[in-house]
Design a protein around this motif. Structure first.
Motif, PDB file in Angstrom:
ATOM      1  N   TYR A 193       0.732  -1.179  -0.107  1.00 14.02           N
ATOM      2  CA  TYR A 193      -0.008  -0.321  -0.021  1.00 14.02           C
ATOM      3  C   TYR A 193       0.964   1.333  -0.038  1.00 14.02           C
ATOM      4  O   TYR A 193       0.624   2.439  -0.706  1.00 14.02           O
ATOM      5  CB  TYR A 193      -1.141   0.052   1.288  1.00 14.02           C
ATOM      6  CG  TYR A 193      -2.265  -0.899   0.951  1.00 14.02           C
ATOM      7  CD1 TYR A 193      -3.415  -0.015   1.314  1.00 14.02           C
ATOM      8  CD2 TYR A 193      -2.322  -2.037   0.426  1.00 14.02           C
ATOM      9  CE1 TYR A 193      -4.663  -0.801   1.053  1.00 14.02           C
ATOM     10  CE2 TYR A 193      -3.475  -2.820   0.345  1.00 14.02           C
ATOM     11  CZ  TYR A 193      -4.608  -1.921   0.395  1.00 14.02           C
ATOM     12  OH  TYR A 193      -5.828  -2.758   0.442  1.00 14.02           O
ATOM     13  N   THR A 194       1.989   1.159   0.898  1.00 15.38           N
ATOM     14  CA  THR A 194       2.915   2.530   0.795  1.00 15.38           C
ATOM     15  C   THR A 194       3.384   2.478  -0.618  1.00 15.38           C
ATOM     16  O   THR A 194       3.752   3.592  -1.200  1.00 15.38           O
ATOM     17  CB  THR A 194       3.842   2.116   1.908  1.00 15.38           C
ATOM     18  OG1 THR A 194       3.397   2.031   3.018  1.00 15.38           O
ATOM     19  CG2 THR A 194       4.975   3.217   1.865  1.00 15.38           C
ATOM     20  N   GLN A 195       3.852   1.453  -1.134  1.00 12.49           N
ATOM     21  CA  GLN A 195       4.566   1.512  -2.401  1.00 12.49           C
ATOM     22  C   GLN A 195       3.598   2.255  -3.429  1.00 12.49           C
ATOM     23  O   GLN A 195       4.077   2.939  -4.069  1.00 12.49           O
ATOM     24  CB  GLN A 195       4.910   0.018  -2.997  1.00 12.49           C
ATOM     25  CG  GLN A 195       5.763   0.012  -4.079  1.00 12.49           C
ATOM     26  CD  GLN A 195       6.096  -1.545  -4.394  1.00 12.49           C
ATOM     27  OE1 GLN A 195       5.744  -1.848  -5.502  1.00 12.49           O
ATOM     28  NE2 GLN A 195       6.800  -2.138  -3.485  1.00 12.49           N
ATOM     29  N   VAL A 196       2.254   1.799  -3.553  1.00 13.24           N
ATOM     30  CA  VAL A 196       1.300   2.329  -4.526  1.00 13.24           C
ATOM     31  C   VAL A 196       1.161   3.880  -4.373  1.00 13.24           C
ATOM     32  O   VAL A 196       1.391   4.366  -5.190  1.00 13.24           O
ATOM     33  CB  VAL A 196       0.027   1.463  -4.586  1.00 13.24           C
ATOM     34  CG1 VAL A 196      -1.052   2.189  -5.258  1.00 13.24           C
ATOM     35  CG2 VAL A 196       0.143   0.121  -4.856  1.00 13.24           C
ATOM     36  N   LEU A 197       0.908   4.029  -2.894  1.00  7.05           N
ATOM     37  CA  LEU A 197       0.809   5.734  -2.672  1.00  7.05           C
ATOM     38  C   LEU A 197       2.074   6.512  -3.074  1.00  7.05           C
ATOM     39  O   LEU A 197       1.471   7.470  -3.619  1.00  7.05           O
ATOM     40  CB  LEU A 197       0.117   5.762  -1.271  1.00  7.05           C
ATOM     41  CG  LEU A 197      -1.164   5.486  -0.984  1.00  7.05           C
ATOM     42  CD1 LEU A 197      -1.583   5.380   0.583  1.00  7.05           C
ATOM     43  CD2 LEU A 197      -2.012   6.813  -1.690  1.00  7.05           C
ATOM     44  N   ALA A 198       3.040   5.821  -2.839  1.00  9.49           N
ATOM     45  CA  ALA A 198       4.389   6.622  -2.880  1.00  9.49           C
ATOM     46  C   ALA A 198       4.487   6.902  -4.452  1.00  9.49           C
ATOM     47  O   ALA A 198       4.806   8.056  -4.759  1.00  9.49           O
ATOM     48  CB  ALA A 198       5.500   6.157  -2.352  1.00  9.49           C
ATOM     49  N   ASN A 199       4.066   5.718  -5.120  1.00  6.80           N
ATOM     50  CA  ASN A 199       4.273   6.233  -6.766  1.00  6.80           C
ATOM     51  C   ASN A 199       3.302   7.133  -7.191  1.00  6.80           C
ATOM     52  O   ASN A 199       3.622   7.783  -8.098  1.00  6.80           O
ATOM     53  CB  ASN A 199       3.966   4.869  -7.353  1.00  6.80           C
ATOM     54  CG  ASN A 199       5.427   3.898  -7.039  1.00  6.80           C
ATOM     55  OD1 ASN A 199       6.502   4.315  -7.021  1.00  6.80           O
ATOM     56  ND2 ASN A 199       5.113   2.378  -7.202  1.00  6.80           N
ATOM     57  N   VAL A 200       2.131   7.138  -6.696  1.00  3.78           N
ATOM     58  CA  VAL A 200       0.970   7.804  -7.393  1.00  3.78           C
ATOM     59  C   VAL A 200       1.416   9.199  -6.872  1.00  3.78           C
ATOM     60  O   VAL A 200       1.364  10.127  -7.499  1.00  3.78           O
ATOM     61  CB  VAL A 200      -0.208   7.481  -6.550  1.00  3.78           C
ATOM     62  CG1 VAL A 200      -1.464   8.500  -6.682  1.00  3.78           C
ATOM     63  CG2 VAL A 200      -0.861   5.987  -7.224  1.00  3.78           C
ATOM     64  N   ILE A 201       1.772   9.543  -5.499  1.00  5.54           N
ATOM     65  CA  ILE A 201       2.234  10.881  -5.048  1.00  5.54           C
ATOM     66  C   ILE A 201       3.441  11.743  -5.809  1.00  5.54           C
ATOM     67  O   ILE A 201       3.346  12.649  -6.181  1.00  5.54           O
ATOM     68  CB  ILE A 201       2.499  10.958  -3.637  1.00  5.54           C
ATOM     69  CG1 ILE A 201       1.399  10.866  -2.907  1.00  5.54           C
ATOM     70  CG2 ILE A 201       3.184  12.315  -3.129  1.00  5.54           C
ATOM     71  CD1 ILE A 201       1.385  10.652  -1.213  1.00  5.54           C
ATOM     72  N   ASN A 202       4.319  10.643  -6.176  1.00  3.20           N
ATOM     73  CA  ASN A 202       5.680  11.055  -6.935  1.00  3.20           C
ATOM     74  C   ASN A 202       4.993  11.464  -8.477  1.00  3.20           C
ATOM     75  O   ASN A 202       5.828  12.355  -9.023  1.00  3.20           O
ATOM     76  CB  ASN A 202       6.655  10.026  -7.018  1.00  3.20           C
ATOM     77  CG  ASN A 202       7.046   9.995  -5.614  1.00  3.20           C
ATOM     78  OD1 ASN A 202       7.324  10.807  -4.865  1.00  3.20           O
ATOM     79  ND2 ASN A 202       7.763   8.787  -5.251  1.00  3.20           N
ATOM     80  N   GLU A 203       4.047  10.773  -9.017  1.00  3.69           N
ATOM     81  CA  GLU A 203       3.773  11.038 -10.187  1.00  3.69           C
ATOM     82  C   GLU A 203       2.570  12.197 -10.332  1.00  3.69           C
ATOM     83  O   GLU A 203       3.106  13.124 -11.357  1.00  3.69           O
ATOM     84  CB  GLU A 203       2.888   9.765 -10.878  1.00  3.69           C
ATOM     85  CG  GLU A 203       2.450  10.093 -12.231  1.00  3.69           C
ATOM     86  CD  GLU A 203       1.644   8.775 -12.931  1.00  3.69           C
ATOM     87  OE1 GLU A 203       1.170   8.904 -13.937  1.00  3.69           O
ATOM     88  OE2 GLU A 203       1.928   7.910 -12.215  1.00  3.69           O
TER      89      GLU A 203
END
Length: 339
Positions: A82-92
């Motif tokens: 879940y952290t991985q997905v959200l971090a990727n979304v925020i960075n994009e």
């Protein structure tokens, strides 16, 4: 970090077993308020399996767009994926504000996510507003055991992150005609040494209703005098079809469990009817229940602060009033059933 690159309000849409939590919808309501002040939009991030129907629900409750990470690996909450997905979304997508519910999941996810994307996190907020001068997010939370309120800024990093206490914000009315953009999350989940495997899910069945979901609450405080006197409240709650809750004073005294505490250091509730019995009305308690639709206060002290927020105030001995009130309600219900 170029702060000007970050635009928009983003919320984490928490779901458990295919059902959106109330705080996820509350965050969309507050997100819309913040977005209006910032002249921007609201994006919800939905993570799980078979999420198509929930994505549309989020649009109807205020999301301008929904980013959906739909994968069997995401069926149950686990910190790393879940952290991985959200971090990727925020960075994009680079939102300027990121809101997460202060639930068991949110309190685990929020700090890990803030560390991953290198920003600050204000935990357990009860108030969010935009500073009209510099357009920064002002995040307010209880401090020093709820004895004062601290307003915190995150001036040098983005997004400005906050976990928000359930029940504090107000969700918008559902609009089934509302349109929004639904975007699938396309990156694969990368397994690493931080992954855990779920071997079994054990569910515990609770008979009691969460006080944040209750429509009627009968709440007791220090004025009850002893733990056994909560039975009076239980009888009234049973007669009126409600649940029992408590002030912090009663919890600290060991008279009631923590999960039914109302107030800044407990839960924020918005029932249709709140009956306060033997509660003086300290500001910490009022912050957790003053948004109730209708408040009845019973206290022997005519100057108790609880009367300042009550719709009906009864000055008297709760040990005489509560049993009579419960008995009268039972009688009226029996007559109605007989007719």
């Amino acid at each position: 970090m170029n702060l000007q690159d970050y635009k928009g309000v983003m919320t984490f849409a928490e779901q458990v077993e295919g059902k959106l939590t109330n705080v996820s919808l509350e965050l969309l309501g507050k997100g819309q308020e913040l977005a209006k002040d910032l002249n921007t939009n609201v994006t919800a991030v939905l993570i799980g399996e078979n999420m198509a129907e929930l994505a549309q629900t989020l649009v109807e409750y205020g999301a301008d767009r929904v980013i959906v990470a739909d994968d069997p690996e995401l069926k149950y909450y686990r910190t790393e994926p879940y952290t991985q997905v959200l971090a990727n979304v925020i960075n994009e997508y680079k939102p300027e504000a990121m809101l997460v519910g202060a639930t068991a999941i949110g309190r685990d996810l929020g700090p890990r996510l803030a560390g991953r994307i290198h920003t600050g996190l204000t935990a357990d907020c009860t108030k969010l507003e935009i500073d009209q001068e510099n357009k920064e997010l002002r995040m307010t939370r209880p401090a020093f055991g709820g004895n004062l309120m601290a307003t915190i800024l995150c001036s040098n990093f983005r997004p400005q992150m906050a976990t928000v206490r359930p029940g504090v914000m107000v969700k918008q009315l559902r609009d089934k005609t509302r349109k929004g953009e639904i975007i699938p999350y396309g990156k694969p989940i990368e397994k690493n040494k931080c992954f855990v495997e779920i071997e079994d899910v054990v569910k515990e069945v609770k008979e009691k209703v969460d006080i944040q979901d209750a429509k009627i609450l009968v709440s007791g405080g220090r004025g009850l005098g002893a733990p056994e006197n909560f039975k009076l409240l239980e009888e009234l709650a049973a007669a009126i079809g409600g649940e029992v809750s408590s002030s912090r004073a009663a919890v600290d005294a060991g008279w009631a469990p923590k999960d039914i505490q109302v107030g800044q250091t407990g839960k924020t509730v918005r029932p249709t009817l709140y009956i306060a019995c033997g509660i003086s009305g300290a500001i910490q308690h009022l912050a957790g229940m003053e948004e109730s639709d209708y408040i009845i206060a019973i206290n022997k002290d005519p100057d108790a602060p609880i009367f300042n927020v009550a719709d009906v105030g009864i000055v008297g001995d709760l040990f005489q009033i509560v049993p009579k009130l419960a008995e009268k309600i039972k009688e009226d219900r029996a007559k109605s059933a007989a007719q």
